[in-house]
Design an enzyme around this catalytic site. Structure first.
Site, PDB file in Angstrom:
ATOM      1  N   HIS A  63       0.847  -1.208   0.000  1.00  0.00           N
ATOM      2  CA  HIS A  63       0.000   0.000   0.000  1.00  0.00           C
ATOM      3  C   HIS A  63       0.875   1.248   0.000  1.00  0.00           C
ATOM      4  O   HIS A  63       0.484   2.282  -0.536  1.00  0.00           O
ATOM      5  CB  HIS A  63      -0.867   0.088   1.273  1.00  0.00           C
ATOM      6  CG  HIS A  63      -1.504  -1.181   1.673  1.00  0.00           C
ATOM      7  ND1 HIS A  63      -2.629  -1.669   1.049  1.00  0.00           N
ATOM      8  CD2 HIS A  63      -1.179  -2.092   2.634  1.00  0.00           C
ATOM      9  CE1 HIS A  63      -2.971  -2.821   1.627  1.00  0.00           C
ATOM     10  NE2 HIS A  63      -2.123  -3.093   2.577  1.00  0.00           N
ATOM     11  N   HIS A  93       5.030   6.339   7.118  1.00  0.00           N
ATOM     12  CA  HIS A  93       4.802   5.957   5.727  1.00  0.00           C
ATOM     13  C   HIS A  93       4.295   7.197   4.973  1.00  0.00           C
ATOM     14  O   HIS A  93       4.065   8.242   5.586  1.00  0.00           O
ATOM     15  CB  HIS A  93       3.776   4.812   5.623  1.00  0.00           C
ATOM     16  CG  HIS A  93       2.449   5.191   6.149  1.00  0.00           C
ATOM     17  ND1 HIS A  93       2.101   5.077   7.496  1.00  0.00           N
ATOM     18  CD2 HIS A  93       1.380   5.753   5.531  1.00  0.00           C
ATOM     19  CE1 HIS A  93       0.882   5.537   7.659  1.00  0.00           C
ATOM     20  NE2 HIS A  93       0.416   5.960   6.492  1.00  0.00           N
ATOM     21  N   HIS A  95       1.848   8.839   1.422  1.00  0.00           N
ATOM     22  CA  HIS A  95       0.807   8.712   0.390  1.00  0.00           C
ATOM     23  C   HIS A  95       1.183   9.708  -0.705  1.00  0.00           C
ATOM     24  O   HIS A  95       1.634  10.825  -0.392  1.00  0.00           O
ATOM     25  CB  HIS A  95      -0.577   9.056   0.957  1.00  0.00           C
ATOM     26  CG  HIS A  95      -0.966   8.201   2.125  1.00  0.00           C
ATOM     27  ND1 HIS A  95      -1.761   7.075   2.013  1.00  0.00           N
ATOM     28  CD2 HIS A  95      -0.632   8.290   3.437  1.00  0.00           C
ATOM     29  CE1 HIS A  95      -1.916   6.534   3.214  1.00  0.00           C
ATOM     30  NE2 HIS A  95      -1.218   7.237   4.102  1.00  0.00           N
ATOM     31  N   GLU A 105      -3.592  13.099   1.406  1.00  0.00           N
ATOM     32  CA  GLU A 105      -4.901  12.602   1.866  1.00  0.00           C
ATOM     33  C   GLU A 105      -5.711  13.771   2.404  1.00  0.00           C
ATOM     34  O   GLU A 105      -6.814  14.060   1.925  1.00  0.00           O
ATOM     35  CB  GLU A 105      -4.682  11.524   2.929  1.00  0.00           C
ATOM     36  CG  GLU A 105      -3.885  10.324   2.386  1.00  0.00           C
ATOM     37  CD  GLU A 105      -4.275   9.025   2.995  1.00  0.00           C
ATOM     38  OE1 GLU A 105      -4.053   8.820   4.203  1.00  0.00           O
ATOM     39  OE2 GLU A 105      -4.852   8.194   2.260  1.00  0.00           O
ATOM     40  N   HIS A 118       2.914  10.300   7.153  1.00  0.00           N
ATOM     41  CA  HIS A 118       2.186   9.956   8.376  1.00  0.00           C
ATOM     42  C   HIS A 118       3.116   9.274   9.373  1.00  0.00           C
ATOM     43  O   HIS A 118       3.690   8.218   9.075  1.00  0.00           O
ATOM     44  CB  HIS A 118       1.022   9.016   8.046  1.00  0.00           C
ATOM     45  CG  HIS A 118      -0.084   9.695   7.325  1.00  0.00           C
ATOM     46  ND1 HIS A 118      -1.015   9.025   6.561  1.00  0.00           N
ATOM     47  CD2 HIS A 118      -0.417  11.006   7.242  1.00  0.00           C
ATOM     48  CE1 HIS A 118      -1.867   9.886   6.051  1.00  0.00           C
ATOM     49  NE2 HIS A 118      -1.527  11.103   6.449  1.00  0.00           N
ATOM     50  N   THR A 197      -6.812   5.764   7.425  1.00  0.00           N
ATOM     51  CA  THR A 197      -7.305   6.139   6.088  1.00  0.00           C
ATOM     52  C   THR A 197      -7.298   4.970   5.109  1.00  0.00           C
ATOM     53  O   THR A 197      -7.671   5.105   3.949  1.00  0.00           O
ATOM     54  CB  THR A 197      -6.438   7.256   5.475  1.00  0.00           C
ATOM     55  OG1 THR A 197      -5.097   6.741   5.292  1.00  0.00           O
ATOM     56  CG2 THR A 197      -6.408   8.479   6.373  1.00  0.00           C
TER      57      THR A 197
HETATM   58  C1  LIG Z   1      -3.180  -4.311  14.333  1.00  0.00           C
HETATM   59  O1  LIG Z   1      -3.007  -3.265  13.416  1.00  0.00           O
HETATM   60  C2  LIG Z   1      -4.207  -2.839  12.814  1.00  0.00           C
HETATM   61  C3  LIG Z   1      -4.016  -1.506  12.153  1.00  0.00           C
HETATM   62  C4  LIG Z   1      -2.593  -1.303  11.656  1.00  0.00           C
HETATM   63  N1  LIG Z   1      -2.550  -0.217  10.672  1.00  0.00           N
HETATM   64  C5  LIG Z   1      -3.272  -0.349   9.513  1.00  0.00           C
HETATM   65  C6  LIG Z   1      -3.545   0.721   8.693  1.00  0.00           C
HETATM   66  N2  LIG Z   1      -4.358   0.523   7.602  1.00  0.00           N
HETATM   67  C7  LIG Z   1      -3.046   2.051   8.971  1.00  0.00           C
HETATM   68  C8  LIG Z   1      -3.373   3.248   8.274  1.00  0.00           C
HETATM   69  C9  LIG Z   1      -2.788   4.376   8.793  1.00  0.00           C
HETATM   70  S1  LIG Z   1      -2.939   6.008   8.297  1.00  0.00           S
HETATM   71  N3  LIG Z   1      -2.824   6.106   6.734  1.00  0.00           N
HETATM   72  O2  LIG Z   1      -4.272   6.432   8.688  1.00  0.00           O
HETATM   73  O3  LIG Z   1      -1.865   6.717   8.953  1.00  0.00           O
HETATM   74  S2  LIG Z   1      -1.802   3.928  10.135  1.00  0.00           S
HETATM   75  C10 LIG Z   1      -2.190   2.262  10.020  1.00  0.00           C
HETATM   76  S3  LIG Z   1      -1.656   1.055  11.042  1.00  0.00           S
HETATM   77  O4  LIG Z   1      -1.936   1.499  12.356  1.00  0.00           O
HETATM   78  O5  LIG Z   1      -0.303   0.712  10.808  1.00  0.00           O
HETATM   79 ZN   LIG Z   2      -1.228   7.045   6.071  1.00  0.00          ZN
END
Ligand SMILES: COCCCN1C=C(N)c2cc(S(N)(=O)=O)sc2S1(=O)=O
Ligand SMILES: [Zn+2]
Length: 259
Positions: A63, A93, A95, A105, A118, A197
Protein backbone atom coordinates in the site's frame (compact mmCIF):
# COMPACT_ATOMS: atom_id res chain seq x y z
CA UNK A 1 -9.36 -14.61 -17.16
CA UNK A 2 -7.33 -11.55 -16.24
CA UNK A 3 -7.11 -10.73 -12.52
CA UNK A 4 -7.44 -6.95 -12.08
CA UNK A 5 -4.44 -5.31 -10.34
CA UNK A 6 -4.91 -4.63 -6.62
CA UNK A 7 -4.95 -0.90 -7.26
CA UNK A 8 -8.19 -1.46 -9.20
CA UNK A 9 -10.05 -3.94 -6.95
CA UNK A 10 -9.15 -2.33 -3.58
CA UNK A 11 -10.15 1.20 -4.53
CA UNK A 12 -11.70 3.42 -1.77
CA UNK A 13 -15.25 3.34 -3.21
CA UNK A 14 -15.25 -0.46 -2.68
CA UNK A 15 -14.06 -0.48 0.95
CA UNK A 16 -17.52 -0.04 2.51
CA UNK A 17 -18.51 -3.53 1.30
CA UNK A 18 -16.01 -5.21 3.60
CA UNK A 19 -15.52 -2.34 6.08
CA UNK A 20 -18.90 -0.68 6.77
CA UNK A 21 -17.13 1.81 9.08
CA UNK A 22 -15.99 3.47 5.84
CA UNK A 23 -19.30 5.38 6.17
CA UNK A 24 -18.69 6.10 9.88
CA UNK A 25 -18.93 9.34 11.84
CA UNK A 26 -15.21 10.04 12.28
CA UNK A 27 -13.55 8.98 9.02
CA UNK A 28 -10.29 10.36 7.60
CA UNK A 29 -8.88 12.16 5.75
CA UNK A 30 -10.85 15.43 5.61
CA UNK A 31 -10.60 18.76 3.83
CA UNK A 32 -9.22 21.23 6.39
CA UNK A 33 -10.72 24.69 5.95
CA UNK A 34 -8.47 27.07 7.92
CA UNK A 35 -11.18 29.74 8.22
CA UNK A 36 -13.51 27.22 9.89
CA UNK A 37 -10.96 25.75 12.32
CA UNK A 38 -11.27 27.07 15.88
CA UNK A 39 -8.13 28.33 17.60
CA UNK A 40 -7.76 26.57 20.99
CA UNK A 41 -5.37 28.39 23.35
CA UNK A 42 -5.43 25.27 25.55
CA UNK A 43 -3.61 23.21 22.92
CA UNK A 44 0.03 22.59 23.90
CA UNK A 45 2.97 22.60 21.47
CA UNK A 46 3.82 19.14 20.12
CA UNK A 47 6.61 17.42 22.01
CA UNK A 48 8.20 14.91 19.63
CA UNK A 49 11.40 13.09 20.61
CA UNK A 50 12.77 10.39 18.31
CA UNK A 51 15.76 8.11 18.88
CA UNK A 52 17.36 7.06 15.54
CA UNK A 53 18.61 3.84 17.15
CA UNK A 54 14.98 2.62 17.34
CA UNK A 55 14.75 2.58 13.53
CA UNK A 56 14.47 -1.05 12.33
CA UNK A 57 13.55 -1.57 8.70
CA UNK A 58 11.92 -0.22 5.55
CA UNK A 59 9.14 -2.18 3.85
CA UNK A 60 6.95 -2.14 0.75
CA UNK A 61 3.68 -3.41 2.25
CA UNK A 62 1.76 -3.23 -1.02
CA UNK A 63 0.00 0.00 0.00
CA UNK A 64 2.91 2.31 0.82
CA UNK A 65 6.57 2.44 1.83
CA UNK A 66 6.83 2.09 5.59
CA UNK A 67 9.69 2.56 8.08
CA UNK A 68 9.13 0.60 11.29
CA UNK A 69 10.52 1.37 14.76
CA UNK A 70 11.24 -0.62 17.89
CA UNK A 71 8.45 0.32 20.28
CA UNK A 72 9.50 -1.63 23.40
CA UNK A 73 10.73 1.56 25.14
CA UNK A 74 9.59 5.19 25.35
CA UNK A 75 12.63 6.50 23.46
CA UNK A 76 10.74 7.55 20.31
CA UNK A 77 7.55 9.22 21.44
CA UNK A 78 5.00 12.00 21.20
CA UNK A 79 3.65 13.86 24.22
CA UNK A 80 1.61 17.06 24.76
CA UNK A 81 -0.03 18.66 21.70
CA UNK A 82 -3.73 17.68 21.83
CA UNK A 83 -3.08 14.34 23.53
CA UNK A 84 -2.71 13.29 27.15
CA UNK A 85 -0.19 10.66 28.15
CA UNK A 86 2.63 9.27 26.03
CA UNK A 87 2.33 7.74 22.57
CA UNK A 88 5.18 5.65 21.12
CA UNK A 89 6.27 5.88 17.47
CA UNK A 90 5.49 2.64 15.61
CA UNK A 91 6.02 3.51 11.96
CA UNK A 92 5.93 6.20 9.35
CA UNK A 93 4.80 5.96 5.73
CA UNK A 94 3.69 8.16 2.83
CA UNK A 95 0.81 8.71 0.39
CA UNK A 96 1.42 10.24 -3.04
CA UNK A 97 -0.02 10.81 -6.51
CA UNK A 98 0.70 9.80 -10.11
CA UNK A 99 1.65 13.45 -10.75
CA UNK A 100 2.69 16.45 -8.64
CA UNK A 101 -0.83 17.94 -8.62
CA UNK A 102 -2.28 15.34 -6.20
CA UNK A 103 -1.26 12.75 -3.64
CA UNK A 104 -2.02 14.06 -0.15
CA UNK A 105 -4.90 12.60 1.87
CA UNK A 106 -5.80 15.71 3.83
CA UNK A 107 -6.43 18.79 1.72
CA UNK A 108 -6.32 22.43 2.80
CA UNK A 109 -9.26 24.46 1.50
CA UNK A 110 -9.40 22.00 -1.38
CA UNK A 111 -5.67 22.18 -2.13
CA UNK A 112 -4.01 18.82 -2.72
CA UNK A 113 -0.30 18.46 -1.99
CA UNK A 114 1.86 16.01 -3.98
CA UNK A 115 2.37 13.80 -0.93
CA UNK A 116 1.72 13.38 2.78
CA UNK A 117 3.89 11.77 5.48
CA UNK A 118 2.19 9.96 8.38
CA UNK A 119 4.03 9.31 11.65
CA UNK A 120 1.97 6.70 13.54
CA UNK A 121 2.11 6.65 17.36
CA UNK A 122 0.18 4.45 19.83
CA UNK A 123 -1.11 5.23 23.34
CA UNK A 124 0.99 3.51 26.00
CA UNK A 125 -2.06 3.28 28.29
CA UNK A 126 -2.64 0.11 26.20
CA UNK A 127 -0.35 -2.91 26.36
CA UNK A 128 0.60 -2.96 22.68
CA UNK A 129 0.22 -1.23 19.31
CA UNK A 130 -2.28 -3.80 18.05
CA UNK A 131 -4.41 -3.40 21.20
CA UNK A 132 -4.28 0.38 20.86
CA UNK A 133 -4.99 0.40 17.10
CA UNK A 134 -8.76 -0.12 17.54
CA UNK A 135 -9.38 2.10 20.64
CA UNK A 136 -10.95 5.56 20.26
CA UNK A 137 -7.85 7.17 21.87
CA UNK A 138 -5.46 4.49 20.69
CA UNK A 139 -3.45 6.24 17.97
CA UNK A 140 -2.04 9.69 17.23
CA UNK A 141 -0.87 10.27 13.67
CA UNK A 142 1.20 13.34 12.78
CA UNK A 143 0.63 14.33 9.15
CA UNK A 144 3.18 16.40 7.25
CA UNK A 145 2.50 17.70 3.72
CA UNK A 146 5.18 17.55 1.03
CA UNK A 147 5.29 20.35 -1.54
CA UNK A 148 7.47 20.63 -4.65
CA UNK A 149 10.64 22.63 -4.04
CA UNK A 150 14.35 22.12 -3.81
CA UNK A 151 15.78 18.65 -3.28
CA UNK A 152 15.28 17.54 0.33
CA UNK A 153 18.56 15.93 1.52
CA UNK A 154 16.71 14.27 4.43
CA UNK A 155 14.69 12.16 1.95
CA UNK A 156 17.76 10.86 0.09
CA UNK A 157 18.56 8.02 2.51
CA UNK A 158 14.95 6.81 2.23
CA UNK A 159 14.81 7.09 -1.56
CA UNK A 160 18.10 5.19 -1.97
CA UNK A 161 16.50 2.18 -0.23
CA UNK A 162 13.58 2.10 -2.71
CA UNK A 163 15.54 0.13 -5.32
CA UNK A 164 15.77 -2.83 -2.93
CA UNK A 165 12.06 -2.79 -1.93
CA UNK A 166 10.49 -2.12 -5.33
CA UNK A 167 7.77 -4.76 -5.10
CA UNK A 168 5.15 -5.74 -2.53
CA UNK A 169 6.48 -7.70 0.44
CA UNK A 170 10.09 -6.57 0.03
CA UNK A 171 11.78 -5.33 3.19
CA UNK A 172 15.30 -4.42 4.14
CA UNK A 173 17.07 -3.32 7.31
CA UNK A 174 17.13 0.43 7.77
CA UNK A 175 19.10 1.80 10.70
CA UNK A 176 19.80 5.10 12.37
CA UNK A 177 17.23 7.20 10.58
CA UNK A 178 15.97 10.23 12.52
CA UNK A 179 12.35 10.98 11.54
CA UNK A 180 12.59 14.43 13.12
CA UNK A 181 14.60 15.42 10.03
CA UNK A 182 11.28 15.10 8.15
CA UNK A 183 9.42 17.56 10.39
CA UNK A 184 8.84 21.18 9.32
CA UNK A 185 10.54 23.99 11.25
CA UNK A 186 7.22 25.26 12.57
CA UNK A 187 5.03 22.69 14.36
CA UNK A 188 1.76 24.66 14.25
CA UNK A 189 -1.00 22.09 13.68
CA UNK A 190 -4.68 21.37 13.14
CA UNK A 191 -6.19 18.51 15.14
CA UNK A 192 -9.43 16.49 14.93
CA UNK A 193 -10.77 13.04 15.81
CA UNK A 194 -10.53 10.66 12.86
CA UNK A 195 -9.63 7.24 11.58
CA UNK A 196 -7.11 5.11 9.76
CA UNK A 197 -7.30 6.14 6.09
CA UNK A 198 -6.95 2.58 4.79
CA UNK A 199 -8.75 -0.60 5.87
CA UNK A 200 -9.52 -1.55 8.63
CA UNK A 201 -10.39 2.21 8.83
CA UNK A 202 -10.56 2.04 12.67
CA UNK A 203 -11.92 5.27 14.24
CA UNK A 204 -8.96 5.34 16.61
CA UNK A 205 -6.84 8.27 15.45
CA UNK A 206 -6.24 11.69 16.96
CA UNK A 207 -5.06 13.48 13.82
CA UNK A 208 -2.38 16.15 14.14
CA UNK A 209 -1.79 17.80 10.75
CA UNK A 210 1.10 20.25 10.48
CA UNK A 211 0.31 23.55 8.78
CA UNK A 212 3.82 23.93 7.30
CA UNK A 213 4.84 21.51 4.53
CA UNK A 214 8.32 20.14 3.94
CA UNK A 215 9.76 20.10 0.43
CA UNK A 216 10.64 17.38 -2.06
CA UNK A 217 11.92 17.94 -5.59
CA UNK A 218 9.90 16.74 -8.55
CA UNK A 219 12.68 14.17 -9.17
CA UNK A 220 12.35 12.91 -5.60
CA UNK A 221 8.58 12.58 -6.07
CA UNK A 222 9.25 10.60 -9.25
CA UNK A 223 11.31 8.17 -7.17
CA UNK A 224 8.23 7.33 -5.03
CA UNK A 225 6.44 6.44 -8.27
CA UNK A 226 9.02 3.75 -9.11
CA UNK A 227 7.63 1.58 -6.30
CA UNK A 228 5.08 -1.14 -7.17
CA UNK A 229 1.78 -2.25 -5.62
CA UNK A 230 2.48 -5.64 -7.22
CA UNK A 231 4.69 -8.45 -5.97
CA UNK A 232 7.70 -9.82 -7.83
CA UNK A 233 6.59 -11.83 -10.85
CA UNK A 234 3.13 -10.21 -11.10
CA UNK A 235 2.33 -7.68 -13.82
CA UNK A 236 4.01 -4.46 -12.62
CA UNK A 237 1.40 -2.09 -11.10
CA UNK A 238 2.91 1.31 -10.26
CA UNK A 239 2.39 2.42 -6.66
CA UNK A 240 0.74 5.80 -7.21
CA UNK A 241 -2.45 7.53 -6.01
CA UNK A 242 -2.40 5.53 -2.76
CA UNK A 243 -4.47 8.23 -1.07
CA UNK A 244 -8.08 8.20 0.14
CA UNK A 245 -10.08 11.28 -0.83
CA UNK A 246 -11.49 13.59 1.88
CA UNK A 247 -14.45 12.22 3.87
CA UNK A 248 -17.53 13.99 5.34
CA UNK A 249 -16.83 16.02 8.50
CA UNK A 250 -20.19 14.87 10.05
CA UNK A 251 -20.26 17.68 12.58
CA UNK A 252 -16.69 17.38 13.80
CA UNK A 253 -14.70 20.42 14.91
CA UNK A 254 -11.18 21.02 13.67
CA UNK A 255 -9.05 22.88 16.22
CA UNK A 256 -5.98 24.99 15.42
CA UNK A 257 -2.96 25.33 17.72
CA UNK A 258 -2.23 28.73 16.17
CA UNK A 259 -4.03 32.02 15.43
C1 LIG B 1 -3.18 -4.31 14.33
O1 LIG B 1 -3.01 -3.27 13.42
C2 LIG B 1 -4.21 -2.84 12.81
C3 LIG B 1 -4.02 -1.51 12.15
C4 LIG B 1 -2.59 -1.30 11.66
N1 LIG B 1 -2.55 -0.22 10.67
C5 LIG B 1 -3.27 -0.35 9.51
C6 LIG B 1 -3.55 0.72 8.69
N2 LIG B 1 -4.36 0.52 7.60
C7 LIG B 1 -3.05 2.05 8.97
C8 LIG B 1 -3.37 3.25 8.27
C9 LIG B 1 -2.79 4.38 8.79
S1 LIG B 1 -2.94 6.01 8.30
N3 LIG B 1 -2.82 6.11 6.73
O2 LIG B 1 -4.27 6.43 8.69
O3 LIG B 1 -1.86 6.72 8.95
S2 LIG B 1 -1.80 3.93 10.14
C10 LIG B 1 -2.19 2.26 10.02
S3 LIG B 1 -1.66 1.06 11.04
O4 LIG B 1 -1.94 1.50 12.36
O5 LIG B 1 -0.30 0.71 10.81
ZN1 LIG C 1 -1.23 7.05 6.07
Amino acid sequence: DVIPPASKTLRPQKWVENFPIADGVRQSPIDIVPGQASYDAGLKPLDLKYDPSTCLDILNNGHSVQVTFADDTDSSRLTDGPISGLYRLKQFHFHWGASDDKGSEHTVAGTKYPAELHLVHWNTKYASFSEAASKPDGLAVVGVFLKIGGENPNLQKLLKAFDTIKSKGKQTSFANFDPSTLLPGCLDYWTYDGSLTTPPLYESVTWIVCKEPITASSAQMAKFRTLLFSADGAAPDCMVNNYRPPQPLKGRTVRASFK
